[in-house]
Design a protein around this motif. Sequence first.
Motif, PDB file in Angstrom:
ATOM      1  N   VAL A 101       1.356   3.352  -4.956  1.00 29.65           N
ATOM      2  CA  VAL A 101       1.435   3.864  -6.663  1.00 29.65           C
ATOM      3  C   VAL A 101       2.301   4.933  -7.011  1.00 29.65           C
ATOM      4  CG1 VAL A 101      -1.446   4.127  -6.559  1.00 29.65           C
ATOM      5  CG2 VAL A 101       0.132   6.216  -6.059  1.00 29.65           C
ATOM      6  N   PHE A 102       2.855   5.075  -8.434  1.00 30.03           N
ATOM      7  CA  PHE A 102       3.946   5.630  -8.859  1.00 30.03           C
ATOM      8  C   PHE A 102       5.162   4.714  -8.437  1.00 30.03           C
ATOM      9  CE2 PHE A 102       1.201   9.320  -8.122  1.00 30.03           C
ATOM     10  CZ  PHE A 102       0.850   9.606  -9.745  1.00 30.03           C
ATOM     11  N   THR A 103       4.997   3.332  -8.668  1.00 28.78           N
ATOM     12  CA  THR A 103       5.929   2.498  -8.421  1.00 28.78           C
ATOM     13  C   THR A 103       6.903   2.022  -9.613  1.00 28.78           C
ATOM     14  OG1 THR A 103       4.632   0.342  -8.893  1.00 28.78           O
ATOM     15  CG2 THR A 103       4.534   0.839  -6.779  1.00 28.78           C
ATOM     16  N   ALA A 104       8.178   1.523  -9.464  1.00 32.73           N
ATOM     17  CA  ALA A 104       8.859   1.225 -10.581  1.00 32.73           C
ATOM     18  C   ALA A 104       9.941   0.086 -10.056  1.00 32.73           C
ATOM     19  CB  ALA A 104       9.569   2.458 -11.097  1.00 32.73           C
ATOM     20  N   PRO A 105       9.430  -0.930 -10.043  1.00 31.51           N
ATOM     21  CA  PRO A 105      10.113  -2.182  -9.198  1.00 31.51           C
ATOM     22  C   PRO A 105      11.633  -2.224  -9.851  1.00 31.51           C
ATOM     23  CG  PRO A 105       8.037  -2.925  -9.969  1.00 31.51           C
ATOM     24  CD  PRO A 105       8.181  -1.704 -10.590  1.00 31.51           C
ATOM     25  N   GLU A 106      11.801  -2.227 -11.176  1.00 30.24           N
ATOM     26  CA  GLU A 106      13.283  -2.498 -11.835  1.00 30.24           C
ATOM     27  C   GLU A 106      14.128  -1.195 -11.401  1.00 30.24           C
ATOM     28  OE1 GLU A 106      10.751   0.131 -14.681  1.00 30.24           O
ATOM     29  OE2 GLU A 106      10.438  -1.535 -13.063  1.00 30.24           O
ATOM     30  N   LEU A 107      13.467  -0.291 -10.837  1.00 27.29           N
ATOM     31  CA  LEU A 107      14.208   0.858 -10.277  1.00 27.29           C
ATOM     32  C   LEU A 107      14.480   0.723  -8.517  1.00 27.29           C
ATOM     33  CD1 LEU A 107      13.170   3.977 -12.418  1.00 27.29           C
ATOM     34  CD2 LEU A 107      15.257   2.514 -12.750  1.00 27.29           C
ATOM     35  N   ASP A 108      13.691  -0.231  -8.154  1.00 26.76           N
ATOM     36  CA  ASP A 108      13.612  -0.396  -6.669  1.00 26.76           C
ATOM     37  C   ASP A 108      12.792   0.734  -6.060  1.00 26.76           C
ATOM     38  OD1 ASP A 108      13.895  -1.916  -4.323  1.00 26.76           O
ATOM     39  OD2 ASP A 108      15.536  -0.912  -3.684  1.00 26.76           O
ATOM     40  N   PHE A 109      11.800   1.409  -6.748  1.00 21.64           N
ATOM     41  CA  PHE A 109      11.058   2.410  -6.640  1.00 21.64           C
ATOM     42  C   PHE A 109       9.728   1.612  -6.022  1.00 21.64           C
ATOM     43  CE2 PHE A 109      12.669   6.160  -9.382  1.00 21.64           C
ATOM     44  CZ  PHE A 109      13.714   6.229  -8.669  1.00 21.64           C
ATOM     45  N   ARG A 110       9.522   1.979  -4.794  1.00 20.27           N
ATOM     46  CA  ARG A 110       8.182   1.387  -4.010  1.00 20.27           C
ATOM     47  C   ARG A 110       7.082   2.152  -4.083  1.00 20.27           C
ATOM     48  NH1 ARG A 110       9.255  -0.186   1.210  1.00 20.27           N
ATOM     49  NH2 ARG A 110      10.933   1.219   1.346  1.00 20.27           N
ATOM     50  N   GLY A 111       7.070   3.473  -4.473  1.00 24.44           N
ATOM     51  CA  GLY A 111       5.965   4.295  -4.605  1.00 24.44           C
ATOM     52  C   GLY A 111       5.368   4.745  -3.166  1.00 24.44           C
ATOM     53  N   ASN A 112       4.117   5.063  -3.324  1.00 28.81           N
ATOM     54  CA  ASN A 112       3.709   5.910  -2.276  1.00 28.81           C
ATOM     55  C   ASN A 112       2.323   5.154  -1.776  1.00 28.81           C
ATOM     56  OD1 ASN A 112       3.309   7.673  -0.226  1.00 28.81           O
ATOM     57  ND2 ASN A 112       2.992   9.664  -1.543  1.00 28.81           N
ATOM     58  N   PRO A 113       2.219   4.480  -0.469  1.00 28.36           N
ATOM     59  CA  PRO A 113       0.959   3.595  -0.198  1.00 28.36           C
ATOM     60  C   PRO A 113      -0.126   4.520   0.234  1.00 28.36           C
ATOM     61  CG  PRO A 113       2.752   3.677   1.519  1.00 28.36           C
ATOM     62  CD  PRO A 113       3.317   4.412   0.416  1.00 28.36           C
ATOM     63  N   ALA A 114      -1.485   4.056  -0.021  1.00 26.08           N
ATOM     64  CA  ALA A 114      -2.408   4.731   0.458  1.00 26.08           C
ATOM     65  C   ALA A 114      -3.590   3.628   0.955  1.00 26.08           C
ATOM     66  CB  ALA A 114      -3.134   5.617  -0.259  1.00 26.08           C
ATOM     67  N   ALA A 115      -4.078   3.653   2.143  1.00 27.10           N
ATOM     68  CA  ALA A 115      -5.414   2.769   2.553  1.00 27.10           C
ATOM     69  C   ALA A 115      -6.531   3.376   2.037  1.00 27.10           C
ATOM     70  CB  ALA A 115      -5.262   2.649   3.874  1.00 27.10           C
ATOM     71  N   VAL A 116      -7.634   2.368   1.652  1.00 30.18           N
ATOM     72  CA  VAL A 116      -8.566   2.829   1.098  1.00 30.18           C
ATOM     73  C   VAL A 116      -9.794   2.475   1.782  1.00 30.18           C
ATOM     74  CG1 VAL A 116     -10.156   2.972  -1.327  1.00 30.18           C
ATOM     75  CG2 VAL A 116      -7.642   2.978  -1.439  1.00 30.18           C
ATOM     76  N   VAL A 117     -10.834   3.264   2.282  1.00 25.74           N
ATOM     77  CA  VAL A 117     -11.807   2.885   2.929  1.00 25.74           C
ATOM     78  C   VAL A 117     -13.147   3.290   2.385  1.00 25.74           C
ATOM     79  CG1 VAL A 117     -13.001   2.954   5.366  1.00 25.74           C
ATOM     80  CG2 VAL A 117     -10.464   2.788   5.250  1.00 25.74           C
ATOM     81  N   ARG A 118     -14.106   2.288   2.040  1.00 20.49           N
ATOM     82  CA  ARG A 118     -15.234   2.577   1.424  1.00 20.49           C
ATOM     83  C   ARG A 118     -16.283   2.707   2.552  1.00 20.49           C
ATOM     84  NH1 ARG A 118     -17.975   0.095  -3.862  1.00 20.49           N
ATOM     85  NH2 ARG A 118     -19.805   1.271  -3.983  1.00 20.49           N
ATOM     86  N   LEU A 119     -17.088   3.851   2.849  1.00 23.89           N
ATOM     87  CA  LEU A 119     -17.990   4.137   3.953  1.00 23.89           C
ATOM     88  C   LEU A 119     -19.404   3.780   3.407  1.00 23.89           C
ATOM     89  CD1 LEU A 119     -16.417   7.917   4.984  1.00 23.89           C
ATOM     90  CD2 LEU A 119     -16.226   5.633   5.911  1.00 23.89           C
ATOM     91  N   GLU A 120     -20.072   3.196   4.245  1.00 19.58           N
ATOM     92  CA  GLU A 120     -21.432   2.782   3.901  1.00 19.58           C
ATOM     93  C   GLU A 120     -22.479   4.092   4.246  1.00 19.58           C
ATOM     94  OE1 GLU A 120     -22.587   0.204   2.565  1.00 19.58           O
ATOM     95  OE2 GLU A 120     -20.591  -0.468   2.411  1.00 19.58           O
TER      96      GLU A 120
END
Length: 253
Positions: free
Chosen positions: A8-27
């Motif tokens: 998130v908070f990417t900007a491809p035209e500036l070569d900003f790749r943002g901050n990655p997070a994994a998402v786990v949905r718990l049962e």
Amino acid sequence: MHPPIIAVFTAPELDFRGNPAAVVRLEKPLEPEEMLAQAKKIGMPATSFLLEDAAGNYRVRWFAPDAEISLCGHGAAAAGIFLARQKQTDTVLLQYSGGEVLVHLDGNRFQMRLDAIPLRGQVAVPAAIKEGLSIPVLEMYQTDNKHVILTDSERSVKEMIPDFDRLRQSEIFGYAVTAKGEAVDFVSRTLVPHVQQLEDQATGSSHALLVPFWAKKLGKNQLVAHQLSPRGGRFFAEMEEDTVVLAGTFAFE
């Protein structure tokens, strides 16, 4: 099966790749030790664990590979994006131990609302931080989250080479180092020397304190900010009374 990873908070035209997070949905609920073990195995800067309660509310907790995170803005955004797409809705409310985060989705853009984090007052700059940053430190402020460190220029923020061994000699957990921007309103980097990550990439929680700081300093409520980390992040921000609205783009990794 690997969990989805959303930057998130990417900007491809500036070569900003943002901050990655994994998402786990718990049962079902997991013990913190189990979530920490999963986060360590996944290896992302943050893993968001989502659990739906009996009333249909979604609670979220965030874990880095080495510790739980009390408020993780980019992890909240990733969790909200994931849930909105899964439920085919455009707005999701997430509950966490310190309050709520509202995430709104519009195509590949998202918006999130966080409680503003106020400054608690100016503090003296420890020698370990002054020497560990090796850039001019004009002011330093305490908050209930990270500290704010104001420096003289965008160049100082961008070219800063932190000495993390020296920074660890101060007990202060982390800080957003910031300056007025050249092409945008302000720039920053977030340093967390006491944890494995050392530098965060695009930090929602830091902007919950930086946006009110700069809104007051610049006398404006709509701002654009760049986080000058190795991956880079772009934030479109707005102050609405005691709420910080952050917007940006995202990408699945």
